[in-house]
Design a protein around this motif. Structure first.
Motif, PDB file in Angstrom:
ATOM      1  N   ARG A 208       0.816  -1.210   0.000  1.00 13.12           N
ATOM      2  CA  ARG A 208       0.000   0.000   0.000  1.00 13.12           C
ATOM      3  C   ARG A 208       0.859   1.274   0.000  1.00 13.12           C
ATOM      4  O   ARG A 208       0.383   2.343  -0.322  1.00 13.12           O
ATOM      5  N   GLY A 209       2.125   1.152   0.352  1.00 13.21           N
ATOM      6  CA  GLY A 209       3.037   2.305   0.327  1.00 13.21           C
ATOM      7  C   GLY A 209       3.247   2.857  -1.075  1.00 13.21           C
ATOM      8  O   GLY A 209       3.583   4.029  -1.256  1.00 13.21           O
ATOM      9  N   MET A 210       3.039   2.017  -2.072  1.00 10.29           N
ATOM     10  CA  MET A 210       3.185   2.459  -3.466  1.00 10.29           C
ATOM     11  C   MET A 210       2.080   3.434  -3.866  1.00 10.29           C
ATOM     12  O   MET A 210       2.251   4.202  -4.804  1.00 10.29           O
ATOM     13  N   LEU A 211       0.955   3.386  -3.174  1.00  9.62           N
ATOM     14  CA  LEU A 211      -0.130   4.324  -3.480  1.00  9.62           C
ATOM     15  C   LEU A 211       0.291   5.758  -3.195  1.00  9.62           C
ATOM     16  O   LEU A 211      -0.152   6.692  -3.864  1.00  9.62           O
ATOM     17  N   PHE A 212       1.165   5.942  -2.193  1.00 10.31           N
ATOM     18  CA  PHE A 212       1.692   7.272  -1.904  1.00 10.31           C
ATOM     19  C   PHE A 212       2.522   7.784  -3.082  1.00 10.31           C
ATOM     20  O   PHE A 212       2.428   8.955  -3.463  1.00 10.31           O
TER      21      PHE A 212
END
Length: 169
Positions: free
Chosen positions: A40-44
């Motif tokens: 989910r860090g890639m969404l940032f």
């Protein structure tokens, strides 16, 4: 003389700008997919890339507007078709010369081979088929060089007012 002439110039978007915008879109989609599948860090990163795209799009699209009202010549920069700011308010009485860029009257102000070095401001469309003109004029007691895409009626009006300062052939 009570008249007002307005000319809008749309600056052509460079090929490199189009490529960069497409790369940002692809990266944004890639980061969203990676964020959904892996972390989910890639969404940032997708959010940051989308923000960069909109900022770049805002500052990459420029239009210019020339307004001639009597002896006053105003140049405005319009970014992203929303943000307008006046960059030059000039008095045509202070104009030294107006000529096509290739003319001998402006030869001493050319980048390579000219004898006088003055600040240059380019407000042209970068379209190869549209001829542009060089205007040498005083602004705030400093001589400046403007590159402009002027229409024939605007040039004719300036020539009527200052025939000794306008060179067309």
């Amino acid at each position: 003389m009570d008249y007002r002439m307005v000319k809008q110039v749309h600056k052509r978007i460079k090929t490199s700008t189009k490529v960069l915008k497409n790369v940002m879109i692809v990266l944004c989609v890639l980061f969203v997919l990676m964020g959904i599948i892996f972390d989910r860090g890639m969404l940032f990163l997708a959010l940051l890339t989308a923000g960069m795209y909109f900022l770049y799009d805002t500052y990459a699209v420029k239009d210019y507007e020339y307004v001639m009202e009597g002896n006053q010549f105003t140049i405005s920069v319009i970014q992203a078709k929303r943000h307008r700011r006046e960059v030059h308010v000039l008095n045509l009485k202070d104009m030294e010369v107006l000529a096509p860029n290739w003319h001998d009257a402006v030869a001493k102000y050319r980048k390579n081979g000219g004898t006088e070095k003055i600040p240059k401001f380019d407000y042209t469309s970068y379209e190869p088929e549209i001829p542009y003109y060089t205007m040498i004029i005083m602004e705030n007691r400093k001589k400046i060089k403007l590159l402009l895409d002027l229409e024939d009626d605007m040039i004719a009006a300036i020539k009527r007012m200052y025939p000794q300062k306008v060179f067309l052939s």
